[in-house]
Scaffold this motif. Structure first.
Motif, PDB file in Angstrom:
ATOM      1  N   HIS A  94       0.825  -1.212   0.000  1.00 16.54           N
ATOM      2  CA  HIS A  94       0.000   0.000   0.000  1.00 16.54           C
ATOM      3  C   HIS A  94       0.857   1.259   0.000  1.00 16.54           C
ATOM      4  CE1 HIS A  94      -4.025  -1.649   0.193  1.00 16.54           C
ATOM      5  NE2 HIS A  94      -3.697  -2.456   1.194  1.00 16.54           N
TER       6      HIS A  94
ATOM      7  N   ASN B  49       0.836   3.985  -3.029  1.00 18.19           N
ATOM      8  CA  ASN B  49       0.538   5.396  -2.750  1.00 18.19           C
ATOM      9  C   ASN B  49       1.538   6.332  -3.411  1.00 18.19           C
ATOM     10  OD1 ASN B  49      -1.789   5.074  -1.260  1.00 18.19           O
ATOM     11  ND2 ASN B  49      -0.750   5.060   0.720  1.00 18.19           N
TER      12      ASN B  49
ATOM     13  N   ARG C 112      -5.776  -2.797  -5.423  1.00 16.32           N
ATOM     14  CA  ARG C 112      -5.677  -1.339  -5.482  1.00 16.32           C
ATOM     15  C   ARG C 112      -5.805  -0.814  -6.914  1.00 16.32           C
ATOM     16  NH1 ARG C 112      -3.016   1.733  -1.462  1.00 16.32           N
ATOM     17  NH2 ARG C 112      -3.432   3.493  -2.867  1.00 16.32           N
TER      18      ARG C 112
ATOM     19  N   ARG D 240      -5.424   7.627  -9.434  1.00 17.77           N
ATOM     20  CA  ARG D 240      -6.197   7.601  -8.191  1.00 17.77           C
ATOM     21  C   ARG D 240      -5.504   8.467  -7.159  1.00 17.77           C
ATOM     22  NH1 ARG D 240      -6.766   3.045 -10.933  1.00 17.77           N
ATOM     23  NH2 ARG D 240      -8.496   1.606 -10.577  1.00 17.77           N
ATOM     24  N   ARG D 241      -6.286   8.955  -6.222  1.00 17.49           N
ATOM     25  CA  ARG D 241      -5.684   9.688  -5.108  1.00 17.49           C
ATOM     26  C   ARG D 241      -4.920   8.705  -4.217  1.00 17.49           C
ATOM     27  NH1 ARG D 241     -10.900  12.186  -4.590  1.00 17.49           N
ATOM     28  NH2 ARG D 241     -11.307  10.752  -2.862  1.00 17.49           N
TER      29      ARG D 241
ATOM     30  N   GLU E 124      -3.842   7.060  -0.756  1.00 14.48           N
ATOM     31  CA  GLU E 124      -4.664   6.787   0.414  1.00 14.48           C
ATOM     32  C   GLU E 124      -3.765   6.673   1.650  1.00 14.48           C
ATOM     33  OE1 GLU E 124      -7.807   6.814   0.425  1.00 14.48           O
ATOM     34  OE2 GLU E 124      -8.323   6.685  -1.700  1.00 14.48           O
TER      35      GLU E 124
ATOM     36  N   ILE F 125      -5.031   4.949   4.759  1.00 12.51           N
ATOM     37  CA  ILE F 125      -5.302   3.523   4.708  1.00 12.51           C
ATOM     38  C   ILE F 125      -4.385   2.789   5.683  1.00 12.51           C
ATOM     39  CG2 ILE F 125      -3.648   2.794   2.923  1.00 12.51           C
ATOM     40  CD1 ILE F 125      -5.835   1.179   1.645  1.00 12.51           C
TER      41      ILE F 125
ATOM     42  N   VAL G 189     -11.937   3.158  -3.789  1.00 15.25           N
ATOM     43  CA  VAL G 189     -11.221   2.330  -2.829  1.00 15.25           C
ATOM     44  C   VAL G 189     -11.962   1.004  -2.687  1.00 15.25           C
ATOM     45  CG1 VAL G 189     -10.360   4.315  -1.553  1.00 15.25           C
ATOM     46  CG2 VAL G 189     -12.502   3.284  -0.862  1.00 15.25           C
TER      47      VAL G 189
ATOM     48  N   ARG H  26     -13.682   2.752   6.975  1.00 17.27           N
ATOM     49  CA  ARG H  26     -13.802   4.219   7.103  1.00 17.27           C
ATOM     50  C   ARG H  26     -15.172   4.597   7.639  1.00 17.27           C
ATOM     51  NH1 ARG H  26     -10.972   6.305   1.539  1.00 17.27           N
ATOM     52  NH2 ARG H  26      -8.819   6.036   2.219  1.00 17.27           N
TER      53      ARG H  26
ATOM     54  N   GLY I 210     -14.155   8.029   0.627  1.00 21.11           N
ATOM     55  CA  GLY I 210     -13.060   7.968  -0.330  1.00 21.11           C
ATOM     56  C   GLY I 210     -13.522   7.703  -1.739  1.00 21.11           C
TER      57      GLY I 210
END
Length: 471
Positions: free
Chosen positions: A124, A128, A360, A394-395, A397, A400, A441, A449, A457
């Motif tokens: 992850h 990112n 992801r 994608r943004r 995270e 996360i 996500v 979340r 998200g």
């Protein structure tokens, strides 16, 4: 004779092996750096015979006549790999059992679920770093980074050692002119680790080796940590890159994964047959005059295990295109008493990392034509140079990583042991209730979340609609 460190091997090692097989049969004469003669094992049965009979073919390089005769100079780039060191891979008999027990029993103390958690967290984090770009080069940004991040955790080293260790370990395994300098850097870093862990033990491999009842000396501890670092990083990096490439380029793989006919662990075993992480493993040394594969082997001769060549031996694989899903009888991790003790950890890192990556980025696809991919080969391995990919941006995270670690695992990875095979297919983003839509996500992150009162998200504007197919 063919120089295994020469241009023909660098360009096309598999083609070279087949030429040697046609000319010499299952055992071929070759030379190494400085014209040092050796034998390359090309046959499946010959590889097993040598690896399983240490009484005839010792792992102790001090049997080597080139060593005894002074044919190996102190500056030889072969030394970091074949020079005798006080560790289990250069021992036989009772001494091998003592050292091997210390290593395998210490490695057996790792929490298998904990290893998957480390892999998932680092995956992850790496995703990112590039997910907002819409593209990445997956060898340098992913496959070369993740194994060393995990290994430094397991050994007890700080994370900041990782980048330099990646460079140094690959360099010394290649046998370049700077191999000895790189080897010195790795050894010095591990000596510092052992000094710290002797003063302050922790829950890591260095501490467990120091405390093991086999009574390893400090030098033996350092050399076994070096063994795990070198072989674990090189083999897992290559296995990750090769598996991800085949998932992205071979329609049989992606279709099978999406359709549920093959699990990711099955795909990994197929890759281990066709593209083992190490193509050649040095070495074994004949303890007396003998015969093998029609060749006369003299006492002190060096033999190299040809893992890649043995895996495609026509005598055991007449149809090279036949699928090898789930078949673990390959030579990728050698065999006999010196079979790789960390092979299941390497499988778990590869399986968990690629599974998490596809969750992801389910629309991950190759950014160039497959014909544009290139490889570099050394005398013991062949690795992909680059694997450029693209996907919907994608943004990142970052929050996360604040979730409970079990929430980061994909549903398939929530198993009690790395030795258990997963029963279901890897989510590919193309179908099924667990597929994550590009730009959103995964559901398991959104759920956590919501429970924690955080925003769900949603995907940034411009994301592809739900159901975009992964290639």
């Amino acid at each position: 004779m063919v120089d295994l460190l020469g241009p023909e091997n660098e360009k096309d090692p598999m083609g070279l092996y087949e030429r040697l097989r046609a000319e010499h049969g299952p055992v071929a004469p070759i030379v190494l750096d400085g014209g040092i003669p050796a034998w390359l094992l090309l046959g499946y049965r010959e590889n097993l015979e040598v690896s399983r009979t240490p009484s005839r073919f010792s792992r102790d390089s001090r049997h080597w006549h080139a060593w005894k005769d002074g044919g190996i100079g102190a500056d030889s780039p072969l030394l970091p790999v074949v020079g005798w060191q006080p560790m289990c891979t250069f021992a036989d008999g009772d001494e091998h059992e003592r050292l091997r027990a210390a290593l395998t029993e210490s490695m057996g103390r790792f929490d298998r679920r904990g290893i998957r958690r480390h892999v998932t967290r680092f995956t992850h984090q790496l995703v990112n770093d590039f997910c907002a770009d819409g593209g990445a080069e997956m060898v340098t940004a992913f496959a070369q980074q993740l194994p060393m991040l995990v290994l430094t955790q397991l050994l007890g080293m700080p994370d900041e050692y990782g980048p330099r260790l990646v460079e140094a370990t690959r360099d010394l395994m290649k046998g370049t002119e700077t191999a000895l300098r790189s080897d010195a850097y790795v050894t010095d870093a591990l000596k510092g680790l052992v000094d710290r862990r002797r003063a302050e033990p922790g829950e890591d491999l260095a501490s467990w080796l120091l405390a093991h009842p086999s009574g390893l000396t400090e030098e033996e501890v350092v050399q076994h940590l070096r063994l795990v670092l070198l072989t674990g990083n090189e083999t897992t990096t290559n296995l990750m890159a090769n598996t991800l490439r085949m998932v992205l380029t071979d329609p049989r793989f992606r279709a099978s994964l999406a359709g549920g006919h093959m699990t990711l662990p099955d795909a990994i075993e197929h890759v281990l047959w066709n593209e083992p992480p190490l193509t050649v493993v040095p070495g074994r040394w004949a303890t007396g005059d003998t015969e093998l594969g029609g060749q006369r082997i003299k006492a002190g001769d060096m033999l190299l295990l040809g893992l890649a060549a043995g895996n495609v031996d026509p005598a055991i694989r007449p149809d090279i295109a036949a699928p090898m899903y789930g078949n673990r009888s390959h030579l990728a991790f050698s065999g006999g008493p010196h079979e790789c003790p960390g092979q299941d950890i390497g499988r778990a890192i590869t399986d968990t990392a690629i599974d998490t990556l596809l969750l992801r980025l389910p629309d991950l696809r190759l950014a160039v034509d497959e014909s544009e991919l290139t490889w570099l080969s050394s005398w013991i391995s062949r690795h992909l140079v680059e694997l450029p990919v693209e996907f919907m941006p994608r943004r990142p995270e970052p929050d996360i990583m604040d979730l409970p670690v079990e929430a980061l695992l994909s549903p398939r990875q929530r198993v009690p042991s790395i030795s258990e095979e997963a029963p279901g297919p890897v989510p590919s983003g193309t179908e099924g209730p667990e597929a994550a839509a590009p730009g959103r996500v995964p559901w398991w992150v959104a759920l956590w979340r919501w429970l924690l009162g955080r925003p769900s998200g949603a995907a940034p504007e411009g994301s592809a609609p739900k159901g975009s197919a992964a290639r």
